[in-house]
Design an enzyme around this catalytic site. Structure first.
Site, PDB file in Angstrom:
ATOM      1  N   GLU A  82      23.919  47.965   8.077  1.00  0.00           N
ATOM      2  CA  GLU A  82      24.422  47.744   9.439  1.00  0.00           C
ATOM      3  C   GLU A  82      25.723  46.950   9.430  1.00  0.00           C
ATOM      4  OE1 GLU A  82      20.224  47.610  11.917  1.00  0.00           O
ATOM      5  OE2 GLU A  82      20.768  45.858  10.742  1.00  0.00           O
ATOM      6  N   TRP A 119      23.990  37.702  16.473  1.00  0.00           N
ATOM      7  CA  TRP A 119      22.985  38.039  17.479  1.00  0.00           C
ATOM      8  C   TRP A 119      22.810  36.850  18.428  1.00  0.00           C
ATOM      9  CZ3 TRP A 119      19.977  42.433  18.403  1.00  0.00           C
ATOM     10  CH2 TRP A 119      20.245  43.489  17.533  1.00  0.00           C
ATOM     11  N   HIS A 150      21.319  38.648   9.347  1.00  0.00           N
ATOM     12  CA  HIS A 150      21.777  39.818  10.129  1.00  0.00           C
ATOM     13  C   HIS A 150      23.141  39.567  10.765  1.00  0.00           C
ATOM     14  CE1 HIS A 150      17.971  41.707   9.321  1.00  0.00           C
ATOM     15  NE2 HIS A 150      17.510  40.472   9.379  1.00  0.00           N
ATOM     16  N   HIS A 200      12.018  42.926   7.343  1.00  0.00           N
ATOM     17  CA  HIS A 200      12.668  42.480   8.586  1.00  0.00           C
ATOM     18  C   HIS A 200      11.848  42.873   9.824  1.00  0.00           C
ATOM     19  CE1 HIS A 200      15.632  41.656  11.601  1.00  0.00           C
ATOM     20  NE2 HIS A 200      15.996  42.905  11.767  1.00  0.00           N
ATOM     21  N   ASP A 209      19.191  45.742   5.846  1.00  0.00           N
ATOM     22  CA  ASP A 209      17.863  45.299   6.275  1.00  0.00           C
ATOM     23  C   ASP A 209      16.861  45.655   5.179  1.00  0.00           C
ATOM     24  OD1 ASP A 209      18.886  44.701   8.779  1.00  0.00           O
ATOM     25  OD2 ASP A 209      17.889  46.365   9.815  1.00  0.00           O
ATOM     26  N   HIS A 251      14.428  51.686  13.639  1.00  0.00           N
ATOM     27  CA  HIS A 251      14.118  50.947  12.403  1.00  0.00           C
ATOM     28  C   HIS A 251      12.796  51.448  11.807  1.00  0.00           C
ATOM     29  CE1 HIS A 251      17.079  47.877  13.760  1.00  0.00           C
ATOM     30  NE2 HIS A 251      17.105  47.482  12.517  1.00  0.00           N
ATOM     31  N   HIS A 261      25.562  44.047   6.559  1.00  0.00           N
ATOM     32  CA  HIS A 261      24.353  43.630   5.834  1.00  0.00           C
ATOM     33  C   HIS A 261      23.365  44.785   5.721  1.00  0.00           C
ATOM     34  CE1 HIS A 261      23.023  43.322  10.030  1.00  0.00           C
ATOM     35  NE2 HIS A 261      21.786  43.458   9.561  1.00  0.00           N
TER      36      HIS A 261
END
Ligand SMILES: N[C@@H](CC(=O)c1ccccc1NC=O)C(=O)O
Ligand SMILES: [Zn+2]
Ligand SMILES: [Zn+2]
EC number: 3.5.1.9
Length: 206
Positions: A170, A17, A47, A57, A53, A158, A51
């Site tokens: 994800e 990210w 992340h 998160h 969540d 989410h 992975h």
């Protein structure tokens, strides 16, 4: 039984990210110094790559990763291809059989260059979670870094998935996977305080 690896490799330079901690592995205590062993150290954002969540998160009161039931992450899963879309909602499933499916993996093929963090991805629309929950889905997996648009701050997908008790996996790699039914294994690490965990995700099929 054939094992298909659907995990992204963890390595220097892998996409993360924007602004987040880069993946870094170092032999922190080399054999030449320790006298007996190489000892490594990893620094990374949770992340990164493939992975799961945890609700924590995106919800300060949400459960941490080690509190989630492991049976979510092991068991029958259906891989469905819904490519060439900028988003996915209930209408996209008009031709898709979700009968008896608890774990649904979506092959969107919208993260085209695995060496770069994508600039746009196919996301899940806000009306999808209630539809999936009615079908009995408990885990949704995607081949992109998020279920929401990359610039979203509200994180409607989410939150909507969480409200309907659907857990999130994800960053899968599904390019090489034929749509169909498999056994999924994608166990999170018991990181007691964490907002998620990297996973080694595999599919077993005949
Ligand atoms: N929701 C995303 C992560 C995410 O949004 C994010 C991850 C690391 C750094 C910043 C992020 N979002 C920033 O707006 C995910 O679950 O992977
Ligand atoms: Zn995540
Ligand atoms: Zn997420």
């Amino acid at each position: 039984m054939k094992i298909i690896d659907i995990s992204r490799p963890f390595m220097a330079g892998m996409p993360t990210w924007p602004g987040d901690t880069p993946f870094h592995y170092v032999v922190n205590w080399p054999k030449a110094e320790s006298g007996s062993v190489n000892v490594g150290k990893v620094t990374m954002s949770i992340h990164t790559g493939t992975h799961v969540d945890a609700p924590f998160h995106f919800d300060d009161d949400g459960r941490k990763i080690a509190e989630l039931p492991l049976d979510l992450y092991i068991g029958e899963a259906r891989v469905v291809e819904l490519a060439g879309r900028s988003s996915i909602g209930p209408e996209d499933f008009s031709q898709v059989d979700l009968e008896g499916v608890e774990r649904l993996l979506l092959k969107t093929l919208s993260w085209r260059d695995p060496h770069q963090f994508p600039s746009t991805i196919c996301h899940l629309r806000a009306d999808l979670p209630v539809f999936l929950a009615k079908k009995g889905i408990r885990l949704i997996g995607v081949d992109v870094p998020s279920v929401d648009p990359l610039d979203s701050k509200e994180l409607a997908a989410h939150h909507g998935l969480h409200q309907h008790d659907i857990h999130i996996l994800e960053g899968l790699l599904l390019d090489h996977v034929e749509p169909g039914d498999y056994e999924l294994i994608a166990l999170p690490l018991p990181l007691v305080e964490a907002d998620g965990s990297p996973v080694r995700a595999i599919l077993r099929g005949s």
